[in-house]
Design an enzyme around this catalytic site. Structure first.
Site, PDB file in Angstrom:
ATOM      1  N   CYS B 187       1.573   9.844 -13.070  1.00 53.19           N
ATOM      2  CA  CYS B 187       2.017   8.396 -13.710  1.00 53.19           C
ATOM      3  C   CYS B 187       3.470   8.107 -14.133  1.00 53.19           C
ATOM      4  O   CYS B 187       3.939   7.337 -14.024  1.00 53.19           O
ATOM      5  CB  CYS B 187       1.013   8.225 -15.017  1.00 53.19           C
ATOM      6  SG  CYS B 187       1.767   8.959 -16.287  1.00 53.19           S
ATOM      7  N   CYS B 247     -16.023  27.932 -13.446  1.00 50.48           N
ATOM      8  CA  CYS B 247     -17.184  28.429 -14.197  1.00 50.48           C
ATOM      9  C   CYS B 247     -18.512  28.884 -13.414  1.00 50.48           C
ATOM     10  O   CYS B 247     -19.502  29.242 -14.150  1.00 50.48           O
ATOM     11  CB  CYS B 247     -17.441  27.247 -15.032  1.00 50.48           C
ATOM     12  SG  CYS B 247     -18.545  25.809 -14.175  1.00 50.48           S
TER      13      CYS B 247
HETATM   14 ZN   LIG Z   1     -17.021  24.394 -13.122  1.00 54.64          ZN
END
Ligand SMILES: [Zn+2]
Lengths: 79, 268
Positions: B187, B247
């Site tokens: 940005c 994850c």
């Molecule tokens: Zn993940």
């Protein structure tokens, strides 16, 4: 009947602090126990019982004290 | 139970009146600890609304000083703050707004060596940063240390946000790897409508408060995408990726400092 477990006087407060004080008093009252609320005629007596009902509390008795104030007996989570 | 003074009852009356908040909810807010990483476009409004709400401890992490070009959107800072450390300027604003809030100023660059220790003291983390390397690091660290956090990004007239709670899809389930150099402008390069931070940062503050209160549905497994030009809000369902580098089972994530894509403006 004039027995209660907890007491709050909101005659010196104005909306919406009136109901805020009632909520604090209810927080300090156990489920099924009775809170006595002393409140003024006019806006408080018109709105507080309805707000109590909305939140699941049961108004079991309303006393007109004859001096511009009322007494409400409320069972916490009584609905 | 916190002994609410009349002043506190009045300050938080509009919260206490809400069935979903009440006295006990306001107590949760007053004893909550939220960390905001980046006191910029997103972090400024998030910090201010969380301060107004009475979040007991607000950590603010930022190494920068206030620049004149920040003031178009970073509303926690004022013209007189230019040149001042952002964490100090933010702390002064919060202190003036609400004396019930304790601000912890972390004047540093969050990196792989310090992030675990910083986030460990907080219940919820708001990612208010404006660069990908730190966003990826925040995601990895929060997943690794099981900390709920709010991801967000804003650019031009667009914004997006997603909330992670342990077990839900993480940011890298959706965006597994950093965009290649030059693919996405930052940005700083591309410009951003000032209000984008207000809209998206305020949603992040709402998510933090909902998490603290345990009410409603978080943007967990949902990516909220907003376009201010068309005023379209879109909620996209996202799933846990079996191949997520952070994850997924056996990902064995280690915290590293990702290389920042070189800014085109600096290159040429
Ligand atoms: Zn993940």
């Amino acid at each position: 009947m004039s027995e209660y477990d907890n007491y709050i006087d909101i005659t010196a407060a104005v909306c919406p602090i009136t109901f805020v004080k009632v909520k604090v008093a209810l927080e300090r009252t156990d489920d099924g126990k009775i809170l006595y609320i002393k409140l003024n005629d006019g806006e408080p007596i018109q709105n507080i019982p309805r707000s109590l009902k909305d939140e699941g509390h049961k108004v079991v008795k309303i006393e007109n004290n004859g001096d511009g104030t009322y007494g409400l007996y409320v069972v916490k989570n009584g609905l | 139970m916190i002994d609410f003074s009349d002043e506190m009852l009045e300050r938080y009356s509009r919260h206490i009146l809400l069935k979903e908040v009440g006295v006990s909810g306001q107590e949760k807010i007053l004893s909550a600890r939220v960390l905001i990483i980046g006191a910029g476009g997103l972090g400024a409004p998030a910090a201010m609304y969380l301060a107004a709400a009475g979040v007991g401890t607000i950590g603010i992490a930022d190494a920068d000083v206030v620049d004149l070009s920040n003031l178009q959107r970073q509303i926690i800072h004022s013209t007189a703050d230019v040149g001042k450390a952002k964490v100090l300027s933010a702390q002064e604003t919060v202190n003036a707004m609400n004396p019930d809030v304790k601000v912890v100023a972390h004047r540093l660059f969050v990196d792989s060596s310090n992030i675990a220790e910083i986030i460990s003291g907080y219940d919820f983390i708001v990612d208010g940063t404006d660069n990908f390397p730190v966003k990826y690091l925040i995601n990895d660290a929060c997943v690794l240390h099981k900390k709920p956090f709010s991801h967000a990004g804003i650019i031009q007239f667009k914004g997006q946000t997603l909330t992670y709670v342990p077990g839900a899809p993480c940011f890298r389930c959706v965006f597994p790897n950093m965009p290649p150099e030059g693919a996405v402008p930052t940005c700083r390069q591309a410009g951003v409508l000032g209000v984008m931070g207000g809209i998206i940062g305020t949603i992040q503050a709402a998510e933090a408060l909902k998490y603290i209160l345990g009410v409603g549905e978080l943007l967990a497994g949902k990516l909220l995408v907003f376009d201010a030009l068309t005023m379209n809000f879109r909620k996209i369902n996202v799933n846990k990726a079996k191949t997520c580098p952070t994850c997924s089972e056996g990902a064995g994530i280690k915290l590293i400092d990702y290389a920042a894509p070189v800014c085109d403006l600096k290159k040429h």
